[in-house]
Design a protein around this motif. Structure first.
Motif, PDB file in Angstrom:
ATOM      1  N   TYR A 126       0.466  -1.498   0.141  1.00 24.12           N
ATOM      2  CA  TYR A 126      -0.147  -0.041  -0.055  1.00 24.12           C
ATOM      3  C   TYR A 126       0.823   1.694  -0.384  1.00 24.12           C
ATOM      4  CZ  TYR A 126      -3.530  -3.102   1.252  1.00 24.12           C
ATOM      5  OH  TYR A 126      -4.678  -4.140   1.144  1.00 24.12           O
ATOM      6  N   ASP A 127       0.859   1.690  -1.101  1.00 22.85           N
ATOM      7  CA  ASP A 127       1.304   3.156  -0.831  1.00 22.85           C
ATOM      8  C   ASP A 127       0.952   4.390   0.063  1.00 22.85           C
ATOM      9  OD1 ASP A 127       3.036   2.209  -3.362  1.00 22.85           O
ATOM     10  OD2 ASP A 127       1.378   3.260  -4.789  1.00 22.85           O
ATOM     11  N   GLY A 128       2.188   4.672   0.580  1.00 18.34           N
ATOM     12  CA  GLY A 128       1.361   6.126   1.653  1.00 18.34           C
ATOM     13  C   GLY A 128       1.108   5.449   3.044  1.00 18.34           C
ATOM     14  N   ALA A 129       2.023   4.426   3.547  1.00 14.98           N
ATOM     15  CA  ALA A 129       0.994   3.462   3.907  1.00 14.98           C
ATOM     16  C   ALA A 129       1.811   3.464   4.925  1.00 14.98           C
ATOM     17  CB  ALA A 129      -0.052   2.224   3.991  1.00 14.98           C
ATOM     18  N   VAL A 130       2.178   3.812   6.401  1.00 15.41           N
ATOM     19  CA  VAL A 130       3.455   3.471   7.103  1.00 15.41           C
ATOM     20  C   VAL A 130       2.661   3.916   8.563  1.00 15.41           C
ATOM     21  CG1 VAL A 130       5.544   4.370   7.839  1.00 15.41           C
ATOM     22  CG2 VAL A 130       5.388   5.197   5.439  1.00 15.41           C
ATOM     23  N   PRO A 131       2.741   2.705   9.204  1.00 19.65           N
ATOM     24  CA  PRO A 131       2.023   2.276  10.271  1.00 19.65           C
ATOM     25  C   PRO A 131       3.053   2.953  11.934  1.00 19.65           C
ATOM     26  CG  PRO A 131       3.174   0.413   9.597  1.00 19.65           C
ATOM     27  CD  PRO A 131       3.366   1.860   8.435  1.00 19.65           C
ATOM     28  N   ASP A 132       2.631   3.150  12.389  1.00 19.51           N
ATOM     29  CA  ASP A 132       3.363   3.251  13.466  1.00 19.51           C
ATOM     30  C   ASP A 132       4.471   2.373  14.079  1.00 19.51           C
ATOM     31  OD1 ASP A 132       3.239   6.419  14.415  1.00 19.51           O
ATOM     32  OD2 ASP A 132       1.276   6.017  13.764  1.00 19.51           O
ATOM     33  N   LEU A 133       3.362   1.474  14.596  1.00 17.08           N
ATOM     34  CA  LEU A 133       3.387   0.333  15.174  1.00 17.08           C
ATOM     35  C   LEU A 133       3.279  -1.135  14.279  1.00 17.08           C
ATOM     36  CD1 LEU A 133       2.739   0.794  18.858  1.00 17.08           C
ATOM     37  CD2 LEU A 133       4.694   0.677  18.225  1.00 17.08           C
ATOM     38  N   LEU A 134       3.870  -2.669  14.293  1.00 19.17           N
ATOM     39  CA  LEU A 134       3.637  -3.268  13.136  1.00 19.17           C
ATOM     40  C   LEU A 134       3.752  -4.434  14.644  1.00 19.17           C
ATOM     41  CD1 LEU A 134       3.886  -4.880  11.139  1.00 19.17           C
ATOM     42  CD2 LEU A 134       6.188  -5.386  11.614  1.00 19.17           C
ATOM     43  N   VAL A 135       2.450  -5.430  14.381  1.00 19.81           N
ATOM     44  CA  VAL A 135       2.624  -6.647  15.163  1.00 19.81           C
ATOM     45  C   VAL A 135       2.328  -7.669  14.682  1.00 19.81           C
ATOM     46  CG1 VAL A 135       0.601  -8.028  16.227  1.00 19.81           C
ATOM     47  CG2 VAL A 135       0.743  -5.282  16.893  1.00 19.81           C
ATOM     48  N   SER A 136       3.361  -9.058  14.694  1.00 21.59           N
ATOM     49  CA  SER A 136       3.448  -9.770  14.097  1.00 21.59           C
ATOM     50  C   SER A 136       3.814 -10.952  14.795  1.00 21.59           C
ATOM     51  CB  SER A 136       5.514  -9.814  13.636  1.00 21.59           C
ATOM     52  OG  SER A 136       6.042  -9.326  14.286  1.00 21.59           O
ATOM     53  N   GLY A 137       3.877 -12.647  14.283  1.00 20.52           N
ATOM     54  CA  GLY A 137       3.470 -13.403  15.066  1.00 20.52           C
ATOM     55  C   GLY A 137       2.707 -14.369  14.554  1.00 20.52           C
ATOM     56  N   LYS A 138       2.325 -16.043  14.322  1.00 23.36           N
ATOM     57  CA  LYS A 138       1.939 -16.682  14.063  1.00 23.36           C
ATOM     58  C   LYS A 138       3.413 -17.233  12.509  1.00 23.36           C
ATOM     59  CE  LYS A 138      -3.083 -16.767  13.530  1.00 23.36           C
ATOM     60  NZ  LYS A 138      -3.050 -17.701  13.952  1.00 23.36           N
ATOM     61  N   SER A 139       3.940 -17.007  11.799  1.00 26.42           N
ATOM     62  CA  SER A 139       4.632 -17.579  11.029  1.00 26.42           C
ATOM     63  C   SER A 139       6.626 -17.555  11.705  1.00 26.42           C
ATOM     64  CB  SER A 139       4.670 -17.180   9.790  1.00 26.42           C
ATOM     65  OG  SER A 139       4.146 -18.452   9.015  1.00 26.42           O
ATOM     66  N   LEU A 140       6.610 -16.041  12.253  1.00 20.80           N
ATOM     67  CA  LEU A 140       7.382 -15.911  12.757  1.00 20.80           C
ATOM     68  C   LEU A 140       8.332 -17.189  13.896  1.00 20.80           C
ATOM     69  CD1 LEU A 140       9.626 -13.531  13.519  1.00 20.80           C
ATOM     70  CD2 LEU A 140       7.941 -12.546  15.573  1.00 20.80           C
ATOM     71  N   GLY A 141       8.035 -17.427  14.109  1.00 25.92           N
ATOM     72  CA  GLY A 141       8.408 -18.640  15.271  1.00 25.92           C
ATOM     73  C   GLY A 141       8.616 -19.317  14.149  1.00 25.92           C
ATOM     74  N   GLY A 142       8.370 -19.978  12.883  1.00 24.21           N
ATOM     75  CA  GLY A 142       9.364 -20.736  12.132  1.00 24.21           C
ATOM     76  C   GLY A 142       8.441 -22.420  12.784  1.00 24.21           C
TER      77      GLY A 142
END
Length: 425
Positions: free
Chosen positions: A262-278
């Motif tokens: 998405y152009d022009g879409a810059v978040p302040d915070l990102l939440v990640s999980g699930k596949s992050l831990g393999g």
């Protein structure tokens, strides 16, 4: 029949019924082994896996670099608790997340936790500490977790909220874009502005939390203009934007993070999980340093957050999914899947829409009832394919094939899906 006469499958399910809470939803599958894009049950039957442990296997089961990293770490030490002894794997994952972050700001930091729900809760804590504001804005069709706060933030009563109230205060819900069901970006922005006029003073809102592709809500991708318009509205009111990529991140859409579409879409915070831990439990909140550091020392953390084994696995996962060759392959996978799904949708009038980003794809069935979607899932299982339904009404079928799936396995899985659709016709 005596316990000794039961098959392994029936014995384990009988023990499950006896010893495990009925509140946990479980299928007929009893797993014995998994590798790549295949799961084998205790009776030796192999399945093509288009479920991935609900989006936790973007790199496939037992991804070799992950397994090697886990073995190497296990020979050194297991649990330490980062608040008792600092260890490099935790720091290394935070460094890699900073390098890959789509968030605003040159200096990026992270905190590591155990699950997506825990990460969403911590993102809200960080936003509240940084802004001094209490309120949280969420959206229709959202899923953010099953804890008290994230259950409140989730937009589906059964099975996630029924009977579990009272809910957390200061959570406000706005419309989300859903073009297939007639809700445009303009409609959603108008609804959000109405919410900030009628229900909550924007000067009291700490953050707005949005999935760029709503997972449990039906794999609904945000229209191309909506994230940037949300960004502008948040900036106007001093509201932080939290990008929930627990399911859509870590390469799932053909970019490291879905928001990068998405152009022009810059978040302040990102939440990640699930596949992050393999395949191991790990989640994170990432954002600019001034936000992560707004929380007083000791305000973030948890006993097992950033477990060394999970961190070792995550470092291997992030190295893999950040590789442009890997991401290009994921995008090709998405193109192949989309073409096959479009062809299938053309054959069944009750398939209302094919949608998604890259290889994060779903079929929404026309009727807003779960029966036919469940019939497809069941027919797929009978034929050797693992599928999951989703959506507010349970009428969408999501496909979460490993991004590492071989061409012949993908063809086999899509063929089994075609058979399952025909059986449910």
């Amino acid at each position: 029949m005596s316990q000794a006469e039961l098959t392994a499958h029936d014995r384990i399910l009988a023990d499950r019924a006896r010893y495990v809470s009925a509140g946990v939803s479980t299928p007929r599958l009893v797993v014995a082994a998994a590798e790549g894009a295949r799961v084998v049950d205790v009776d030796g039957r192999a399945f093509v896996d288009f479920a991935g442990g609900i989006g936790c296997q973007n790199t496939g089961h037992r991804f070799a670099p992950v397994v090697d990293a886990i073995h190497e770490q296990a020979d050194r030490y297991l649990h330490q608790c980062f608040m008792v002894g600092v260890y490099e794997p935790y720091v290394a994952v935070c460094r890699r997340l900073a390098e890959l972050s789509p968030c605003a700001g040159a200096e990026q930091k992270s905190v590591l936790v155990n699950s997506g729900a825990e990460a969403v809760e911590n993102a809200v804590k960080i936003a509240r500490a940084a802004t001094g504001r209490p309120a949280v804005v969420v959206f229709d069709n959202a899923f953010h977790g099953r804890t008290l706060l994230t259950m409140t933030m989730t937009s589906k009563v059964k099975p996630y909220k029924a009977g579990f109230g009272p809910f957390a205060p200061e959570v406000y819900r706005a419309p989300a874009p859903y073009p297939y069901r007639g809700i445009s970006s303009a409609d959603a922005i108008a609804g959000l502005e109405r919410l900030l006029t009628s229900d909550v003073d924007p000067a009291t809102v700490a953050c707005a939390v949005l999935e760029p592709v709503q997972g449990e809500g039906g794999f609904v991708p945000m229209p191309p203009d909506f994230p940037a318009r949300l960004r502008e509205l948040c900036d106007r009111h001093g509201i932080l934007w939290v990008d929930d990529e627990v399911q859509s991140g870590v390469g799932r859409t053909g970019r490291v993070w879905a928001v990068e579409h998405y152009d022009g879409a810059v978040p302040d915070l990102l939440v990640s999980g699930k596949s992050l831990g393999g395949g191991l439990p790990l989640a994170a909140v990432t954002g600019r340093a001034e936000l992560l550091d707004a929380v007083p020392t000791g305000g973030l953390g948890g006993t097992f957050g950033g477990n060394p084994l999970s961190c070792a696995a995550a470092a291997a996962v992030l190295d893999a999914v950040a590789d442009e060759g890997f991401l290009a392959g994921a995008r090709r996978l998405g193109e192949t899947m989309r073409a096959r799904l479009d062809a299938l949708a053309g054959r069944y009038a009750w398939i209302g829409e094919v949608r998604g980003l890259g290889p994060m794809l779903a079929l929404e069935l026309e009727e807003q009832r779960p029966e036919r979607a469940q019939a497809v899932v069941s027919a797929a299982f009978d034929r050797g394919l693992l599928l999951l339904a989703c959506g507010l009404y349970g009428n969408a079928i999501r496909l979460l094939a490993p991004l590492t799936i071989a061409e012949d396995e993908l063809d086999e899985g899509l063929g089994l899906l075609e058979e399952a659709l025909a059986a449910a016709d």
